[in-house]
Design an enzyme around this catalytic site. Structure first.
Site, PDB file in Angstrom:
ATOM      1  N   HIS A 308      24.088  24.976  15.739  1.00 46.11           N
ATOM      2  CA  HIS A 308      23.787  25.586  17.032  1.00 46.11           C
ATOM      3  C   HIS A 308      23.425  27.042  16.827  1.00 46.11           C
ATOM      4  CE1 HIS A 308      24.118  26.755  21.234  1.00 46.11           C
ATOM      5  NE2 HIS A 308      23.972  25.471  21.499  1.00 46.11           N
ATOM      6  N   ASP A 365      25.337  17.299  21.596  1.00 44.50           N
ATOM      7  CA  ASP A 365      24.545  16.072  21.530  1.00 44.50           C
ATOM      8  C   ASP A 365      25.081  15.048  20.537  1.00 44.50           C
ATOM      9  OD1 ASP A 365      22.547  16.794  23.413  1.00 44.50           O
ATOM     10  OD2 ASP A 365      21.733  18.195  21.952  1.00 44.50           O
TER      11      ASP A 365
HETATM   12  N1  CMC Z   1      20.997  19.966   9.360  1.00 37.83           N
HETATM   13  C1  CMC Z   1      20.805  20.601   8.165  1.00 37.83           C
HETATM   14  N2  CMC Z   1      20.668  21.940   8.043  1.00 37.83           N
HETATM   15  C2  CMC Z   1      20.762  22.670   9.158  1.00 37.83           C
HETATM   16  C3  CMC Z   1      20.958  22.087  10.416  1.00 37.83           C
HETATM   17  C4  CMC Z   1      21.093  20.683  10.490  1.00 37.83           C
HETATM   18  N3  CMC Z   1      21.277  20.079  11.666  1.00 37.83           N
HETATM   19  N4  CMC Z   1      20.988  23.051  11.357  1.00 37.83           N
HETATM   20  C5  CMC Z   1      20.800  24.213  10.696  1.00 37.83           C
HETATM   21  N5  CMC Z   1      20.661  23.984   9.369  1.00 37.83           N
HETATM   22  C6  CMC Z   1      20.514  24.997   8.303  1.00 37.83           C
HETATM   23  C7  CMC Z   1      19.109  25.562   8.286  1.00 37.83           C
HETATM   24  O1  CMC Z   1      18.282  24.832   7.437  1.00 37.83           O
HETATM   25  C8  CMC Z   1      19.368  26.955   7.799  1.00 37.83           C
HETATM   26  O2  CMC Z   1      19.614  26.898   6.421  1.00 37.83           O
HETATM   27  P1  CMC Z   1      19.204  28.134   5.451  1.00 37.83           P
HETATM   28  O3  CMC Z   1      20.025  29.304   5.898  1.00 37.83           O
HETATM   29  O4  CMC Z   1      19.512  27.656   4.075  1.00 37.83           O
HETATM   30  O5  CMC Z   1      17.729  28.359   5.673  1.00 37.83           O
HETATM   31  C9  CMC Z   1      20.697  27.325   8.466  1.00 37.83           C
HETATM   32  O6  CMC Z   1      21.372  26.082   8.658  1.00 37.83           O
HETATM   33  C10 CMC Z   1      20.533  28.032   9.804  1.00 37.83           C
HETATM   34  O7  CMC Z   1      19.741  27.209  10.637  1.00 37.83           O
HETATM   35  P2  CMC Z   1      18.591  27.729  11.581  1.00 37.83           P
HETATM   36  O8  CMC Z   1      17.564  26.660  11.728  1.00 37.83           O
HETATM   37  O9  CMC Z   1      18.135  29.077  11.133  1.00 37.83           O
HETATM   38  O10 CMC Z   1      19.409  27.900  12.929  1.00 37.83           O
HETATM   39  P3  CMC Z   1      18.804  28.002  14.365  1.00 37.83           P
HETATM   40  O11 CMC Z   1      19.785  28.744  15.155  1.00 37.83           O
HETATM   41  O12 CMC Z   1      17.394  28.498  14.335  1.00 37.83           O
HETATM   42  O13 CMC Z   1      18.730  26.469  14.857  1.00 37.83           O
HETATM   43  C11 CMC Z   1      19.340  24.378  15.803  1.00 37.83           C
HETATM   44  C12 CMC Z   1      19.680  25.867  15.675  1.00 37.83           C
HETATM   45  C13 CMC Z   1      20.237  23.738  16.844  1.00 37.83           C
HETATM   46  C14 CMC Z   1      17.866  24.227  16.267  1.00 37.83           C
HETATM   47  C15 CMC Z   1      19.529  23.707  14.426  1.00 37.83           C
HETATM   48  O14 CMC Z   1      20.881  23.809  14.042  1.00 37.83           O
HETATM   49  C16 CMC Z   1      19.085  22.260  14.412  1.00 37.83           C
HETATM   50  O15 CMC Z   1      17.899  21.986  14.190  1.00 37.83           O
HETATM   51  N6  CMC Z   1      20.013  21.276  14.664  1.00 37.83           N
HETATM   52  C17 CMC Z   1      19.649  19.890  14.784  1.00 37.83           C
HETATM   53  C18 CMC Z   1      19.078  19.610  16.180  1.00 37.83           C
HETATM   54  C19 CMC Z   1      20.156  19.614  17.232  1.00 37.83           C
HETATM   55  O16 CMC Z   1      21.208  19.004  17.087  1.00 37.83           O
HETATM   56  N7  CMC Z   1      19.834  20.264  18.361  1.00 37.83           N
HETATM   57  C20 CMC Z   1      20.745  20.311  19.526  1.00 37.83           C
HETATM   58  C21 CMC Z   1      21.294  21.694  19.770  1.00 37.83           C
HETATM   59  S1  CMC Z   1      22.693  21.696  20.887  1.00 37.83           S
HETATM   60  C22 CMC Z   1      22.044  21.228  22.409  1.00 37.83           C
HETATM   61  C23 CMC Z   1      21.161  22.236  22.991  1.00 37.83           C
HETATM   62  O17 CMC Z   1      21.663  23.270  23.465  1.00 37.83           O
HETATM   63  O18 CMC Z   1      19.955  22.023  22.967  1.00 37.83           O
END
Ligand code: CMC
Length: 429
Positions: A308, A365
């Site tokens: 998140h 989710d």
């Molecule tokens: N699986 C594997 N790696 C992950 C995941 C995941 N679900 N989420 C984040 N990471 C890694 C990412 O690759 C990055 O790694 P590194 O630092 O080595 O580059 C690190 O963790 C930080 O992630 P980020 O993408 O920079 O974080 P963000 O804040 O931009 O993204 C997120 C947040 C929710 C989009 C992401 O965690 C994600 O894609 N999760 C899966 C989709 C999901 O479950 N979405 C629902 C969110 S909750 C409901 C809502 O409010 O929408």
């Protein structure tokens, strides 16, 4: 607001910027005058460190796993309030007393009917079209039935009516979309039913037989809607606010929010989680392979329902939902192997260094889809349920933009394209 100052130094000059402090103690530098004074803008792709607004609706402390609506904890609200009370709280700022609640429920119930021509719009969609595509379209279409709502500067009573209509008609629209995807006749709202009961009646009821929604199901849906009702400046809410800041009408602003919510990185994750778990089950190759895939930077696969932007600790909504998933399946006598797989995957990820180092926990989710499935909703409908829950938050946040007359949302950029160059006629290219 405090009088503290932050200093930004650049090219031998120092600029004083006011520090803004919120009611729960978070601080931010107000850089709105930075460009005027220094020529500098700030760059923050994805707004990871940018506050777009002050807001008095929802507070999140992602490090401590806290979520409050108007000061009330999500745990208290999920346990002690119902969705109509929470919707009133978000939109009006205070919990309703008994008289206000009764009045509110009656008003919402009175406005549940939608124009008959909405059926013609629904009929025009291909049979297999995604419910979220249909939802955005019919919500936007409401603006054509209530043209007076295009004027967002009307008196408060008229604006309140638009907000009530939006909330009230959402249950009917969602249910009719469900019926449309099933090819079944539409059911009409019944004013004798409460919000959630009515939604379930119109969704699962049939013209051919009596249908009384199961209290276990009503409670579960009510709780899920409360848990989704607001989440401060997330992607869809920010979309609603930025569209609303142009003085676009409420219906069209909400339709834009639906589009943003649909994406699998946002609300669409609830569908993506079940698809992922089904794939894991079908694959039968054990859990570690999927954990490794999620960690592999050359593989686009991510563990859906994990991680998140704001929570760097357990998502408090996920805790409530995980327990609710156990309770609901138990009460309905359903055993879903996918729930066991989800628990196993959660344990594996929570004990894996990659997920620990990045503070990746299950989010809202991760378990919600398992409950929706147990209640009989098809997978493609899950994100519609998220939208139904998030609606009071979108309305409250749109109202806040409107009430505070916030400036139009218009971010800056750092341009990286070609520098100015002379036009070349087609014959010379
Ligand atoms: N699986 C594997 N790696 C992950 C995941 C995941 N679900 N989420 C984040 N990471 C890694 C990412 O690759 C990055 O790694 P590194 O630092 O080595 O580059 C690190 O963790 C930080 O992630 P980020 O993408 O920079 O974080 P963000 O804040 O931009 O993204 C997120 C947040 C929710 C989009 C992401 O965690 C994600 O894609 N999760 C899966 C989709 C999901 O479950 N979405 C629902 C969110 S909750 C409901 C809502 O409010 O929408």
């Amino acid at each position: 607001m405090s009088e503290e100052i932050a200093k930004i130094s650049y090219n031998g000059n120092t600029y004083d910027m006011p520090v803004v402090t919120g009611s729960e103690g978070e601080t931010g530098i107000n850089i709105s005058k930075l460009r005027g004074q220094s020529g500098l803008i700030t760059l923050d792709p994805g707004f990871k460190n940018t506050g777009s607004t002050t807001s008095s609706i929802t507070f999140i402390n992602g490090e401590a796993g806290v979520l409050n609506y108007r000061g009330y904890s999500i745990e208290d609200l999920a346990e002690k309030a119902d969705f109509m009370e929470v919707a009133y709280l978000l939109i009006n700022g205070e919990l309703p007393n008994a008289g206000q609640l009764d009045d509110w429920e009656k008003k919402v119930s009175y406005h549940t009917l939608v124009h008959e021509d909405i059926k013609k719009i629904l009929d025009a969609f291909p049979a297999k079209s995604h419910p979220m595509g249909q939802l955005g379209a019919v919500i936007n279409a409401l603006s054509t039935y209530y043209p007076e709502a295009l004027d967002t500067d009307r008196d408060q009573e008229a604006k309140d009516l638009t907000m009530t209509r939006m909330l009230a008609k959402m249950t009917t629209l969602c249910s009719w979309i469900y019926k449309n995807t099933q090819g079944h006749p539409y059911m009409y709202p019944q004013t004798k039913y409460g919000y959630v009961e009515n939604f379930l009646y119109m969704t699962f009821g049939h013209r051919t037989e009596e249908y009384v929604p199961d209290p276990v199901v009503i409670d579960a849906v009510d709780k899920l809607l409360i848990l989704h009702a607001d989440h401060e400046q997330n992607c869809s809410t920010s979309t609603v606010k930025i569209v609303g800041s142009s003085k676009a009408n409420l219906y069209s602003s909400i339709a834009a929010g639906v589009a943003a919510l649909w994406g699998p990185l946002h609300g669409g994750a609830n569908q993506a989680v079940i698809e992922m778990l089904e794939n894991i089950k079908k694959d039968g190759g054990g859990m570690q392979k999927w954990i490794d895939k999620a960690k592999d930077k050359s593989d686009p696969f991510r563990l859906m329902g994990f991680g998140h932007r704001v929570y760097k600790n357990f998502d408090p909504r996920a805790k409530v939902i995980k327990k609710a998933a156990d309770d609901v399946l138990d009460k309905l006598g359903i055993s879903d192997p996918v729930l066991e797989l989800a628990k196993e995957l959660e344990q594996k990820a929570l004990n894996d260094d990659y997920f620990i180092a990045r503070k990746l926990f299950p989010n809202v989710d991760f378990y919600s889809g398992i409950i929706y499935r147990a209640l009989g909703f098809p997978m493609e409908f899950f994100t519609v349920l998220f939208a139904l829950g998030r609606l009071p938050g979108w309305i409250a946040q749109w109202k806040e933009v409107n009430d505070l007359s916030l400036p139009i949302g218009r971010p800056r950029q750092i341009y990286t394209g070609p520098q100015s160059r002379p036009f070349v006629a087609v014959k010379d290219r």
